[in-house]
Design an enzyme around this catalytic site. Sequence first.
Site, PDB file in Angstrom:
ATOM      1  N   GLY A  12      -1.193   5.278   6.558  1.00  0.00           N
ATOM      2  CA  GLY A  12      -1.923   4.536   5.534  1.00  0.00           C
ATOM      3  C   GLY A  12      -1.212   4.571   4.191  1.00  0.00           C
ATOM      4  O   GLY A  12      -0.206   5.268   4.015  1.00  0.00           O
ATOM      5  N   ASP A  13      -1.723   3.760   3.248  1.00  0.00           N
ATOM      6  CA  ASP A  13      -1.213   3.717   1.878  1.00  0.00           C
ATOM      7  C   ASP A  13       0.247   3.295   1.785  1.00  0.00           C
ATOM      8  O   ASP A  13       0.979   3.721   0.894  1.00  0.00           O
ATOM      9  CB  ASP A  13      -1.406   5.080   1.173  1.00  0.00           C
ATOM     10  CG  ASP A  13      -2.857   5.504   1.170  1.00  0.00           C
ATOM     11  OD1 ASP A  13      -3.724   4.614   1.147  1.00  0.00           O
ATOM     12  OD2 ASP A  13      -3.113   6.721   1.195  1.00  0.00           O
ATOM     13  N   GLU A  14       0.691   2.446   2.685  1.00  0.00           N
ATOM     14  CA  GLU A  14       2.093   2.005   2.701  1.00  0.00           C
ATOM     15  C   GLU A  14       2.372   0.939   1.638  1.00  0.00           C
ATOM     16  O   GLU A  14       3.533   0.579   1.414  1.00  0.00           O
ATOM     17  CB  GLU A  14       2.460   1.445   4.088  1.00  0.00           C
ATOM     18  CG  GLU A  14       2.391   2.444   5.235  1.00  0.00           C
ATOM     19  CD  GLU A  14       1.002   2.506   5.873  1.00  0.00           C
ATOM     20  OE1 GLU A  14       0.061   1.901   5.334  1.00  0.00           O
ATOM     21  OE2 GLU A  14       0.867   3.186   6.914  1.00  0.00           O
ATOM     22  N   LYS A  16       0.076  -1.939   1.537  1.00  0.00           N
ATOM     23  CA  LYS A  16      -0.401  -3.166   2.193  1.00  0.00           C
ATOM     24  C   LYS A  16      -1.001  -4.146   1.181  1.00  0.00           C
ATOM     25  O   LYS A  16      -0.728  -5.348   1.223  1.00  0.00           O
ATOM     26  CB  LYS A  16      -1.457  -2.819   3.265  1.00  0.00           C
ATOM     27  CG  LYS A  16      -0.899  -1.954   4.386  1.00  0.00           C
ATOM     28  CD  LYS A  16      -1.971  -1.520   5.366  1.00  0.00           C
ATOM     29  CE  LYS A  16      -2.954  -0.524   4.832  1.00  0.00           C
ATOM     30  NZ  LYS A  16      -2.418   0.812   4.565  1.00  0.00           N
ATOM     31  N   GLY A  40      -8.099   1.824   0.487  1.00  0.00           N
ATOM     32  CA  GLY A  40      -7.944   1.562  -0.944  1.00  0.00           C
ATOM     33  C   GLY A  40      -6.642   0.807  -1.103  1.00  0.00           C
ATOM     34  O   GLY A  40      -5.572   1.383  -0.915  1.00  0.00           O
ATOM     35  N   HIS A  41      -6.723  -0.485  -1.341  1.00  0.00           N
ATOM     36  CA  HIS A  41      -5.529  -1.330  -1.398  1.00  0.00           C
ATOM     37  C   HIS A  41      -5.272  -1.739  -2.846  1.00  0.00           C
ATOM     38  O   HIS A  41      -6.099  -2.418  -3.458  1.00  0.00           O
ATOM     39  CB  HIS A  41      -5.693  -2.556  -0.491  1.00  0.00           C
ATOM     40  CG  HIS A  41      -5.770  -2.203   0.963  1.00  0.00           C
ATOM     41  ND1 HIS A  41      -5.889  -3.135   1.958  1.00  0.00           N
ATOM     42  CD2 HIS A  41      -5.707  -0.989   1.589  1.00  0.00           C
ATOM     43  CE1 HIS A  41      -5.911  -2.512   3.138  1.00  0.00           C
ATOM     44  NE2 HIS A  41      -5.815  -1.216   2.935  1.00  0.00           N
ATOM     45  N   THR A 129     -12.521  10.404   4.332  1.00  0.00           N
ATOM     46  CA  THR A 129     -12.784   9.917   2.970  1.00  0.00           C
ATOM     47  C   THR A 129     -14.284  10.018   2.650  1.00  0.00           C
ATOM     48  O   THR A 129     -14.699   9.711   1.545  1.00  0.00           O
ATOM     49  CB  THR A 129     -12.353   8.451   2.823  1.00  0.00           C
ATOM     50  OG1 THR A 129     -13.078   7.680   3.780  1.00  0.00           O
ATOM     51  CG2 THR A 129     -10.859   8.273   3.049  1.00  0.00           C
ATOM     52  N   GLN A 220      -5.660   1.254   6.859  1.00  0.00           N
ATOM     53  CA  GLN A 220      -5.137   2.510   7.387  1.00  0.00           C
ATOM     54  C   GLN A 220      -3.722   2.276   7.955  1.00  0.00           C
ATOM     55  O   GLN A 220      -3.023   1.399   7.486  1.00  0.00           O
ATOM     56  CB  GLN A 220      -6.073   3.120   8.450  1.00  0.00           C
ATOM     57  CG  GLN A 220      -7.386   3.648   7.867  1.00  0.00           C
ATOM     58  CD  GLN A 220      -8.426   2.577   7.601  1.00  0.00           C
ATOM     59  OE1 GLN A 220      -8.782   1.826   8.477  1.00  0.00           O
ATOM     60  NE2 GLN A 220      -8.927   2.505   6.383  1.00  0.00           N
TER      61      GLN A 220
HETATM   62  P1  GDP Z   1      -2.334   0.465   0.754  1.00  0.00           P
HETATM   63  O1  GDP Z   1      -3.539   1.266   1.092  1.00  0.00           O
HETATM   64  O2  GDP Z   1      -1.390   0.351   1.893  1.00  0.00           O
HETATM   65  O3  GDP Z   1      -2.651  -0.865   0.151  1.00  0.00           O
HETATM   66  O4  GDP Z   1      -1.557   1.308  -0.360  1.00  0.00           O
HETATM   67  P2  GDP Z   1      -2.233   2.010  -1.650  1.00  0.00           P
HETATM   68  O5  GDP Z   1      -2.575   0.973  -2.632  1.00  0.00           O
HETATM   69  O6  GDP Z   1      -3.277   2.973  -1.249  1.00  0.00           O
HETATM   70  O7  GDP Z   1      -1.031   2.922  -2.146  1.00  0.00           O
HETATM   71  C1  GDP Z   1       0.206   2.377  -2.487  1.00  0.00           C
HETATM   72  C2  GDP Z   1       0.501   2.790  -3.943  1.00  0.00           C
HETATM   73  O8  GDP Z   1       1.849   2.541  -4.223  1.00  0.00           O
HETATM   74  C3  GDP Z   1      -0.284   1.968  -4.961  1.00  0.00           C
HETATM   75  O9  GDP Z   1      -0.520   2.757  -6.088  1.00  0.00           O
HETATM   76  C4  GDP Z   1       0.680   0.831  -5.292  1.00  0.00           C
HETATM   77  O10 GDP Z   1       0.465   0.297  -6.591  1.00  0.00           O
HETATM   78  C5  GDP Z   1       1.998   1.542  -5.226  1.00  0.00           C
HETATM   79  N1  GDP Z   1       3.159   0.739  -4.784  1.00  0.00           N
HETATM   80  C6  GDP Z   1       3.193  -0.267  -3.867  1.00  0.00           C
HETATM   81  N2  GDP Z   1       4.465  -0.663  -3.673  1.00  0.00           N
HETATM   82  C7  GDP Z   1       5.239   0.113  -4.480  1.00  0.00           C
HETATM   83  C8  GDP Z   1       6.645   0.213  -4.707  1.00  0.00           C
HETATM   84  O11 GDP Z   1       7.463  -0.486  -4.115  1.00  0.00           O
HETATM   85  N3  GDP Z   1       7.060   1.160  -5.614  1.00  0.00           N
HETATM   86  C9  GDP Z   1       6.192   1.966  -6.275  1.00  0.00           C
HETATM   87  N4  GDP Z   1       6.692   2.852  -7.138  1.00  0.00           N
HETATM   88  N5  GDP Z   1       4.864   1.900  -6.085  1.00  0.00           N
HETATM   89  C10 GDP Z   1       4.394   0.994  -5.185  1.00  0.00           C
HETATM   90  P1  IMO Z   2      -5.575   2.496   3.494  1.00  0.00           P
HETATM   91  O1  IMO Z   2      -6.085   1.215   4.098  1.00  0.00           O
HETATM   92  C1  IMO Z   2      -4.789   6.744   3.972  1.00  0.00           C
HETATM   93  C2  IMO Z   2      -7.547   9.018   6.491  1.00  0.00           C
HETATM   94  C3  IMO Z   2      -8.402  10.049   5.799  1.00  0.00           C
HETATM   95  C4  IMO Z   2      -8.612  11.045   6.922  1.00  0.00           C
HETATM   96  C5  IMO Z   2      -8.711  10.147   8.154  1.00  0.00           C
HETATM   97  C6  IMO Z   2     -10.140   9.814   8.559  1.00  0.00           C
HETATM   98  O2  IMO Z   2      -5.777   2.595   2.037  1.00  0.00           O
HETATM   99  O3  IMO Z   2      -4.176   2.742   3.928  1.00  0.00           O
HETATM  100  P2  IMO Z   2     -12.072   8.292   7.591  1.00  0.00           P
HETATM  101  O4  IMO Z   2     -12.613   8.152   6.198  1.00  0.00           O
HETATM  102  O5  IMO Z   2     -11.533   7.039   8.156  1.00  0.00           O
HETATM  103  O6  IMO Z   2     -13.051   8.977   8.504  1.00  0.00           O
HETATM  104  O7  IMO Z   2     -10.852   9.328   7.438  1.00  0.00           O
HETATM  105  O8  IMO Z   2      -8.024   8.955   7.819  1.00  0.00           O
HETATM  106  N1  IMO Z   2      -7.645   7.654   5.926  1.00  0.00           N
HETATM  107  C7  IMO Z   2      -6.697   7.094   5.179  1.00  0.00           C
HETATM  108  N2  IMO Z   2      -5.542   7.593   4.697  1.00  0.00           N
HETATM  109  N3  IMO Z   2      -5.105   5.463   3.730  1.00  0.00           N
HETATM  110  C8  IMO Z   2      -6.246   4.936   4.233  1.00  0.00           C
HETATM  111  O9  IMO Z   2      -6.540   3.616   4.125  1.00  0.00           O
HETATM  112  C9  IMO Z   2      -7.123   5.771   4.952  1.00  0.00           C
HETATM  113  N4  IMO Z   2      -8.326   5.586   5.549  1.00  0.00           N
HETATM  114  C10 IMO Z   2      -8.625   6.743   6.147  1.00  0.00           C
HETATM  115  O10 IMO Z   2      -7.740  10.616   4.702  1.00  0.00           O
HETATM  116  O11 IMO Z   2      -7.465  11.841   7.067  1.00  0.00           O
HETATM  117 MG    MG Z   3      -4.603   2.937   0.386  1.00  0.00          MG
END
Ligand code: GDP
Ligand code: IMO
Ligand code: MG
Length: 418
Positions: A12-14, A16, A40-41, A129, A220
């Site tokens: 997750g958190d790549e 997206k 959380g996007h 979460t 995720q």
């Molecule tokens: P998601 O859940 O896959 O949408 O990712 P998140 O938003 O949770 O986490 C990605 C974090 O990295 C966010 O704070 C973005 O603003 C930040 N981000 C995304 N792409 C880049 C990048 O190429 N470089 C940096 N430094 N930050 C980035």
């Molecule tokens: P995005 O879409 C990162 C993780 C939680 C926990 C496990 C189970 O922003 O990439 P849950 O609340 O689903 O029961 O939690 O999955 N987790 C994530 N980690 N990014 C997320 O979403 C996540 N959604 C759930 O931290 O380890």
């Molecule tokens: Mg996220």
Amino acid sequence: MKIDVLLGLQWGDEGKGKVVDVLTPRYDVITRFQGGPNAGHTLEFNNIKHILHNIPSGIFREDTLNIISNGVVLDPIVFQREIDALEKMGVDITKNLVISKKAHLILPTHRILDAASEAAKGKSKIGSTLKGIGPTYMDKTGRNGLRVGDIELDFENKYNALKEKHLHLLKLYDFDFSLEEEEKFFEGIRTIQRFKFVESEFLINSLLENQKKILAEGAQGTLLDIDFGSYPFVTSSNTICAGACTGMGVAPSAIGEVFGIFKAYCTRVGSGPFPSELHDKEGDELRNIGNEFGSTTGRPRRCGWLDLVALKYSIMLNGVTQLIMTKTDVLDSFETIKVATAYKVNGELTDQFPYSLEEEIEPVYTELTGWNTDLTDIREKVQFPDELKAYIAFLEKELKVPVKFVSVGPDREQIIEI
Ligand code: GDP
Ligand code: IMO
Ligand code: MG
């Protein structure tokens, strides 16, 4: 016309949200197909940072239709907060957001059950979460759930029956709770009623027939998939490409490009195994430079080197056709960059993601030279330092899929299409 799917290949958190926002002008429709407010996007543009939880990341582009499809679990309270924040920014979203009648609702008691279950697990907690995701999907598969379509059909009685069931279950736990959020829940339900309810499977298939371009936004990541992730430290939905079919009601043959998104290193938030995790200064550096704190919970994310054993597994499960590498700029100051290419599991070498990550796993690393260049202002591939070109070439050779986008900062503009 086919549906393209964008999926996280790690935990997750790549990035997206950012990339969906960048790709949205190429599409007529953006749809979420699984997960809920555990996501959380983050989107950044014009010096504004916005975090979306339930709502698809196409919402800031006026001409795009956004669909919350059947596979999503929707929390009316979080939804209300998101709508309020968007309306404050002047975004009129009642026109370009529709919700599937078949999406399941997260009740306040689902969230309480999530918290009670985690507390009871003690040290072996999932690190959820605490958004009620597990209990809501349990009610869905247990055939007890409440759906968006129920809002129009004797809702209060159905709500009360399910709440009573939950209160009964909660007696199994020694857990204090209050039901004060119920009022906000019903306020959220009234907000949901301002939106058009649809049967997303019919809508999406007819949009395809009418040659509309659709992008499905995963939440995720593959390593959190209920079937293929590091069980039980996973979420409760299928985060892989197959989940896009069931989460929207489209046939596998309707899937077109599969964008696999990964960070140039690895992070994980919550509990569970993470073979290439760093517990040293370099891990702290990745966290600080990458600002690795959860978008939903604010928790510090665990950090480590890129893991190709895990990435290959994710690519296989999803049939990825194009790769997107994000947060490349976070590695700008590293002299040496390590990449895990195999694991030693109980002393034996393997490049296959093991059944149990509880075993003693030692990653085998390949070292590459860092580029020691600020990438954040780069907008074209010709400007890439040679070491970055070598890093990308190495990944493409190992992964056998082309890297089509490289992201070099959080802003919408900070991305290079190759
Ligand atoms: P998601 O859940 O896959 O949408 O990712 P998140 O938003 O949770 O986490 C990605 C974090 O990295 C966010 O704070 C973005 O603003 C930040 N981000 C995304 N792409 C880049 C990048 O190429 N470089 C940096 N430094 N930050 C980035
Ligand atoms: P995005 O879409 C990162 C993780 C939680 C926990 C496990 C189970 O922003 O990439 P849950 O609340 O689903 O029961 O939690 O999955 N987790 C994530 N980690 N990014 C997320 O979403 C996540 N959604 C759930 O931290 O380890
Ligand atoms: Mg996220």
